[in-house]
Design an enzyme around this catalytic site. Structure first.
Site, PDB file in Angstrom:
ATOM      1  CB  ILE A 288      -1.788   8.544   9.444  1.00  0.00           C
ATOM      2  CG1 ILE A 288      -2.398   8.225   8.064  1.00  0.00           C
ATOM      3  CG2 ILE A 288      -2.138   9.963   9.847  1.00  0.00           C
ATOM      4  CD1 ILE A 288      -3.923   8.234   8.052  1.00  0.00           C
TER       5      ILE A 288
ATOM      6  N   GLY B  26      -4.102   1.825   8.553  1.00  0.00           N
ATOM      7  CA  GLY B  26      -5.081   1.227   9.464  1.00  0.00           C
ATOM      8  C   GLY B  26      -4.861  -0.273   9.590  1.00  0.00           C
TER       9      GLY B  26
ATOM     10  CG  ASP C 243      -1.859   1.200   1.239  1.00  0.00           C
ATOM     11  OD1 ASP C 243      -1.621   2.139   0.451  1.00  0.00           O
ATOM     12  OD2 ASP C 243      -2.805   1.208   2.038  1.00  0.00           O
TER      13      ASP C 243
END
Ligand code: NAI
Length: 655
Positions: free
Chosen positions: A461, A464, A441
């Site tokens: 960030i 997830g 990703d």
């Protein structure tokens, strides 16, 4: 208004032609405008190629770009003339069309640039420049063309809006407002032009250009070629275009979207990929079972059971941008929830067939839409190995009159109203996202500070799915002796982002009578929940205390000095939930010591503990003195030898 639903079937010619017509394309020196000009030129129109030749943020001026596009059109046998005025003086552009070609039939308002600032920092000049070019520029240019259109009772106008206008985007208050202004302008021009055969439509493009180089990830940049948008523009400005006042693309037809088959893909992996994944979710050699996930030649090498989370990387998400019946704006896409079911242990390397399907689209009104993406991976013999359901949250895409619930969703767990049974800490490192992205990703949101700032984040960030991998790994170690085959199902909602370097606290609750661990993951530094409503369903495995046995074997290999001080047989009676499960004999009669299953005839020391507790003791996560006091550990035999065994129980611990 739905463009697609207005198109009559089979009424279009094979090729859209513009012979004898004159088109003006503003901002046609590069990006999207250049493609429109080239296509119209190729299809018979004489084109006025307007471009100020300014930079991405509207600075400077040059005639070079417009000239080079004019040359390209002429080289292909077409007719073109350049104009270098700003659209702020759009009447001059229309004058060029009249002077060079004697008329104007088509006006494509496309010129534009960006001056992104957060709303807090936005100055008058940022606001005014954007409005002067995008909105006022389109007004000035169109107003100059309008009398010609009226007189000849024919005109085709395209205005260029943006998803940033329709849905909002961080740092683009000036641009969003101007782009939404163009939607309003387009609606009114469609009404006022109706009886004069002046057709106006509003385009919402998505393409790789210098404007979007910091917005779309590199993979998208490669696929979203501006040339793919040009045919839509050709349709909108063609004589046969039946739409007016449409905002394209905007047609919603959920049934059609659900019928659309996404192209199947292959997912191929080797031990190297699975090991990289394990490392990036925090599997470490310092854990009793770390080696099994990190060393492909290990006796019980296993692909981490959370690895199927990566299969979704095989999805060509750009397809969703043009999904028939429900085109999605990729910049508004968020990963909402994740569900995963493991059907078969994963081989150490494989080429899997990965099938995708949108199982439902749920209308959440003002909040947006939920898109359920089902991913099924099958191995070489056709057996399904994993089923993953990705819940995509699409901001601003709700309110299309769809259903608010779906039988296809997998529900999240409800966190019990009591203190957690255990809270499992994991400190992520500063480079956690930099490592995780190598698993597939590559969204710059996780590595590029500028990109993260555009998305409203203080810095890049963590993925997830990385936080989810970390959480489930900790749960497996705590409740299933880290047996990969124990994992059956996982579900969680991505509630808030985690920043690399923060510490995760995984609160866990064992549901009575069920092999289900409910969990939520908090960020220690902020106290806020990052993963909510999670659960992990475990299968009662036949670990036969394999976990403790494996740890023991590993420890003995690392501490050959143990045999010098003990010189005897140590019996480990391993229990599972209180019941005897297996016996291990640690033979320390000679260095470095040997571990085997069974029961020793005359042990010098006998240790009795639950498999999971022994693993914790061996890893140093449970203090032997605490375990003794809590009755989790029982030791019998020669007390003089107990101290010598301390090397087994974490570093520096005392029995
Ligand atoms: P681009 O930067 O490649 O092309 C814009 C062109 O407009 C440039 O050649 C520039 O020199 C010219 N220009 C700027 N100010 C001008 C002025 N005052 N007068 C005349 N020409 C001027 O960008 P791109 O991506 O091709 O954008 C074209 C249009 O599409 C813009 O209106 C943009 O806001 C819009 N858009 C683009 C999207 C995308 O995904 N690329 C998404 C949404 C909207």
């Amino acid at each position: 208004m739905h463009l697609c639903s207005r198109l009559p079937q089979n009424s279009m010619p094979d090729q859209l032609r513009f012979d004898g017509q004159v088109a003006v394309v503003t901002g046609a020196g590069g990006g999207l405008g250049r493609e429109y000009a080239l296509l119209l030129g190729e299809r018979g129109a004489a084109v006025v190629v307007n471009d100020l030749g300014s930079s991405r943020d509207g600075q400077g001026q040059s005639s070079k770009t417009a000239d080079s596009v004019v040359q390209e059109i002429r080289d292909k046998g077409g007719k073109a003339a350049a104009n270098y005025d700003s659209v702020e003086e759009g009447h001059k552009i229309i004058e060029t069309a009249i002077k060079e070609f004697g008329r104007i039939d088509i006006l494509i308002n496309n010129a534009g640039f960006l001056r992104d600032r957060s709303f807090m920092k936005m100055e008058d000049i940022d606001w005014d420049l954007i409005h002067r070019v995008h909105l006022r520029g389109a007004f000035i240019t169109t107003r100059a063309a309008w009398p010609h259109f009226r007189r000849q009772k024919y005109g085709r106008i395209v205005l260029t809006s943006s998803a940033a206008g329709l849905f909002g985007n961080f740092g683009q208050a000036n641009y969003s407002a101007a782009k939404m202004g163009l939607v309003g302008l387009g609606q009114t021009l469609a009404v006022e032009g109706q009886k004069h055969n002046i057709v106006t439509n509003v385009l919402v493009p998505a393409a790789a250009s210098r404007l979007t180089e910091s917005v779309f990830p590199a993979e998208f940049q490669r696929l979203l070629r501006p040339a793919l948008v040009a045919p839509v523009v050709a349709l909108l400005c063609h004589a046969d275009c039946p739409a007016s006042g449409a905002v394209a693309p905007a047609g919603v037809d959920v049934a059609r979207a659900l019928r659309t088959r996404l192209p199947p893909a292959r997912y191929q992996y080797q031990p190297r990929d699975a090991i990289l994944y394990a490392l990036s979710i925090g599997v470490s050699l310092s854990e009793p079972h770390g080696l099994r996930y990190l060393y492909e030649a290990h006796d019980s090498y296993a692909v981490h059971p959370m690895f199927p989370a990566l299969f979704v990387n095989a999805v060509d998400f750009t397809r969703l941008a043009s999904l028939p019946g429900f085109p999605m704006d990729l910049s508004q896409l968020l990963h909402g929830e994740q569900y995963m079911e493991l059907k078969k242990p994963l081989p150490s390397s494989a080429t899997l067939d990965v099938d995708f399907k949108i199982s439902d689209i749920i209308d959440k009104g003002d909040k947006g839409a939920l898109v359920l993406l089902d991913v099924r991976a099958s191995d070489e013999v056709g057996d399904e190995v994993a089923y993953v359901q990705v819940t995509i949250f699409l901001r601003g895409a709700g309110g299309f009159g769809g259903h608010a619930r779906s039988e296809h969703t997998t529900a999240c767990a409800i966190v019990p109203d009591r203190a957690p049974d255990a809270t499992l800490p994991y400190s992520t490192c500063t480079d956690q996202a930099a490592l995780y992205r190598l698993c597939g990703d590559r969204n710059p949101l996780h590595i590029d500070p500028d990109f993260a700032a555009l998305g409203g984040q203080e810095r890049p960030i963590l993925h997830g799915l990385c936080g989810l991998g970390v959480s489930v790994h900790a749960i497996l170690a705590r409740y299933a002796s880290d047996q990969p085959e124990a994992l059956v199902k996982v579900k969680a909602r991505f509630a808030r982002p985690v920043l690399p370097g923060q510490t995760l606290l995984v609160d866990t609750w064992r549901e009575p009578g069920a092999d289900r661990i409910v969990f939520q993951t908090r960020v220690k530094e902020t106290g806020r929940v990052a993963l909510s409503g999670g659960y992990v369903e475990l299968r009662a495995t036949e670990p036969a205390a394999g976990a403790a046995g494996a740890s023991l074997q590993q420890l003995v290999a690392q501490r050959p000095g143990l045999a010098d001080s003990v010189r005897g047989l140590v019996q480990f009676n391993v229990t599972q939930r209180g019941r005897p499960a297996a016996g291990w004999v640690l033979d320390l009669t000679s260095a470095p010591g040997r571990v085997s299953r069974g029961t020793a005839a005359a042990p010098v020391v006998t240790v009795t503990a639950d498999d999971a507790h022994l693993v914790e003791l061996f890893s140093g996560r449970l203090e032997p003195s605490t375990a003794l006091a809590q009755g989790k550990l029982k030791v019998a035999g020669n007390p003089a030898l107990l101290g010598a065994l301390r090397g087994l129980f974490g570093t520096g611990s005392r029995v």
